[in-house]
Design a protein around this motif. Structure first.
Motif, PDB file in Angstrom:
ATOM      1  N   THR A   1       0.683  -1.257   0.027  1.00 53.50           N
ATOM      2  CA  THR A   1      -0.020  -0.118   0.053  1.00 53.50           C
ATOM      3  C   THR A   1       0.835   1.393   0.019  1.00 53.50           C
ATOM      4  OG1 THR A   1      -0.111   0.068   2.407  1.00 53.50           O
ATOM      5  CG2 THR A   1      -2.007  -0.951   1.206  1.00 53.50           C
ATOM      6  N   ARG A   2       2.273   1.222  -0.015  1.00 53.79           N
ATOM      7  CA  ARG A   2       2.949   2.458   0.225  1.00 53.79           C
ATOM      8  C   ARG A   2       3.631   2.911  -1.108  1.00 53.79           C
ATOM      9  NH1 ARG A   2       6.415   2.717   5.431  1.00 53.79           N
ATOM     10  NH2 ARG A   2       5.773   5.139   5.233  1.00 53.79           N
TER      11      ARG A   2
ATOM     12  N   LYS B   1      -6.331  -8.295   7.068  1.00 59.14           N
ATOM     13  CA  LYS B   1      -5.660  -7.720   7.934  1.00 59.14           C
ATOM     14  C   LYS B   1      -4.946  -8.415   8.939  1.00 59.14           C
ATOM     15  CE  LYS B   1      -5.929  -3.938  11.302  1.00 59.14           C
ATOM     16  NZ  LYS B   1      -6.658  -3.123  12.026  1.00 59.14           N
TER      17      LYS B   1
ATOM     18  N   ASP C   1      -0.841  -9.304  11.049  1.00 57.82           N
ATOM     19  CA  ASP C   1       0.756  -8.928  11.310  1.00 57.82           C
ATOM     20  C   ASP C   1       1.620 -10.434  10.955  1.00 57.82           C
ATOM     21  OD1 ASP C   1       3.176  -8.491  12.194  1.00 57.82           O
ATOM     22  OD2 ASP C   1       2.569  -7.549  13.947  1.00 57.82           O
TER      23      ASP C   1
ATOM     24  N   ASN D   1      -1.562  -7.428   5.061  1.00 61.10           N
ATOM     25  CA  ASN D   1      -0.722  -6.234   5.758  1.00 61.10           C
ATOM     26  C   ASN D   1      -1.457  -5.925   7.190  1.00 61.10           C
ATOM     27  OD1 ASN D   1      -2.688  -4.184   5.126  1.00 61.10           O
ATOM     28  ND2 ASN D   1      -1.500  -4.002   3.166  1.00 61.10           N
ATOM     29  N   ARG D   2      -0.926  -5.026   7.795  1.00 62.68           N
ATOM     30  CA  ARG D   2      -1.191  -4.663   9.237  1.00 62.68           C
ATOM     31  C   ARG D   2      -2.355  -3.561   9.135  1.00 62.68           C
ATOM     32  NH1 ARG D   2       4.519  -3.356  11.871  1.00 62.68           N
ATOM     33  NH2 ARG D   2       4.775  -2.600   9.800  1.00 62.68           N
ATOM     34  N   GLY D   3      -2.507  -2.991   8.107  1.00 62.68           N
ATOM     35  CA  GLY D   3      -3.539  -2.020   7.764  1.00 62.68           C
ATOM     36  C   GLY D   3      -2.999  -0.673   8.413  1.00 62.68           C
ATOM     37  N   GLN D   4      -1.893  -0.344   8.684  1.00 61.65           N
ATOM     38  CA  GLN D   4      -1.205   0.798   9.079  1.00 61.65           C
ATOM     39  C   GLN D   4      -1.348   2.096   7.961  1.00 61.65           C
ATOM     40  OE1 GLN D   4       2.821  -0.306  10.437  1.00 61.65           O
ATOM     41  NE2 GLN D   4       2.183  -0.183  12.416  1.00 61.65           N
ATOM     42  N   TYR D   5      -1.391   1.674   6.816  1.00 65.48           N
ATOM     43  CA  TYR D   5      -1.617   2.553   5.988  1.00 65.48           C
ATOM     44  C   TYR D   5      -2.890   2.250   5.071  1.00 65.48           C
ATOM     45  CZ  TYR D   5       3.253   2.904   7.194  1.00 65.48           C
ATOM     46  OH  TYR D   5       4.466   3.026   7.992  1.00 65.48           O
TER      47      TYR D   5
END
Length: 327
Positions: free
Chosen positions: A9-10, A48, A50, A31-35
């Motif tokens: 996502t980055r 979602k 880790d 992914n962790r859903g941080q972004y």
């Protein structure tokens, strides 16, 4: 094809997802859903979790993927966990690795896939990535886990959250015409456009013969830091005054402009049939235009794009007192 992306996502992942969707592939992110997931990721499924949590990895069991592309695998432990979770469920697993795995003190440029890799744990990034590679290759040898490894040089392009090229581009966008470069900007640090990496991954996941192999990524041609500044200035239609100062006398450190020649040969990837889609000039223009439309307003990476790098008053003082004009 059904494709799982770990991360995604980055930066490079955005280019990759866009190209996969355009080609009609079915995409899932883990992914962790941080972004936040961009709005234009229409139809992308998100799981979602880790990767360091075995319970989260359990979500991947029972799923069958034609390809898994791991954007963020870091060390041998993570590699072993992924192999255990995905074994028998994936047609091909592609790891994003790095040219930092090469042992810089022993191999002159160009670096080839067979060169010695980092074995000093103090050089943590390259060492840990090399450990992950070795776990994957052993799994291929021992149990035919279908791993392919792509080693990246310095990556640039739209969405680069590390702003590697911002030192040069911001000056031009600010109307700055005097540039202070270490050792005349004659260092070479091999680069690759993020969109090309997406193309390479899609190319490799359709090449079964790439399984069990390592490939270098990178532009077919490369340039010095000075040439990159001149290229960007030409693309913007401006004249610049370039000035040189010895690396050790620079008032700040400019990322990716060391007084060395670092590049990776891409002969092996090209022998497989890959052909570069965007050359350095085209990728540089895309990057310049992206930053024109999306200027950076925060400074997340203290060691790279700090506000101090744009102290033009200090720069002018250094240029007037000690620098040598080279253009």
């Amino acid at each position: 094809m059904k494709v799982l992306i770990i991360g995604g996502t980055r930066f490079v992942g955005r280019h990759l997802v866009a190209k996969l969707l355009k080609a009609g592939h079915q995409v899932t992110l883990f992914n962790r859903g941080q972004y936040p997931v961009p709005e234009w990721f229409a139809g992308v499924q998100v799981i979602k979790g880790d990767r360091n949590n075995p319970a989260d990895l359990e979500q991947l069991r029972g799923q069958r993927y034609d390809a898994v592309i791991d954007m963020v695998l870091y060390d041998g432990k993570q590699a072993a966990q992924l192999i255990e979770a995905l074994h028998g469920q994936v047609g091909q697993y592609l790891m994003i690795s790095t040219g930092s795995v090469y042992k810089m003190t022993t191999a002159p440029a160009p670096f080839r896939e067979t060169d010695q890799v980092e074995d000093n744990p103090e050089n943590a990034y390259g060492y840990n990535k090399a450990q992950a590679e070795q776990v994957l290759l052993k799994a291929w040898h021992d149990s035919k886990f279908p791993a392919t490894i792509l080693r990246l040089p310095s990556v640039y392009g739209p969405y680069d959250y590390q702003a590697r090229e911002w030192y040069f581009i911001k000056r031009l966008l600010d109307g700055r015409r005097r540039f202070l470069l270490p050792d005349g900007g004659m260092g070479v640090f091999h680069r690759e456009y993020a969109g090309n990496i997406a193309d390479q991954l899609i190319f490799l996941m359709q090449k079964p013969e790439s399984i069990g192999e390592i490939y270098n990524s990178g532009h077919h041609h490369f340039q010095t830091c000075r040439a990159l500044v001149e290229m960007a200035a030409k693309q913007l239609g401006v004249e610049v005054e370039l000035c040189s100062l010895p690396q050790g006398s620079m008032p700040w450190s400019i990322v990716l402009s060391p007084p060395l020649c670092y590049y990776q040969t891409t002969d092996k990837l090209e022998a497989l049939g890959y052909r570069e889609q965007v050359d350095l000039a085209g990728g540089w223009l895309e990057t310049v235009n992206f930053y024109r439309q999306n200027p950076i307003t925060d400074w997340m990476f203290q060691q790279r794009s700090t506000v101090d790098l744009f102290d033009y008053k200090q720069e002018d003082k250094v240029i007037d007192e000690a620098a040598v004009r080279i253009k």
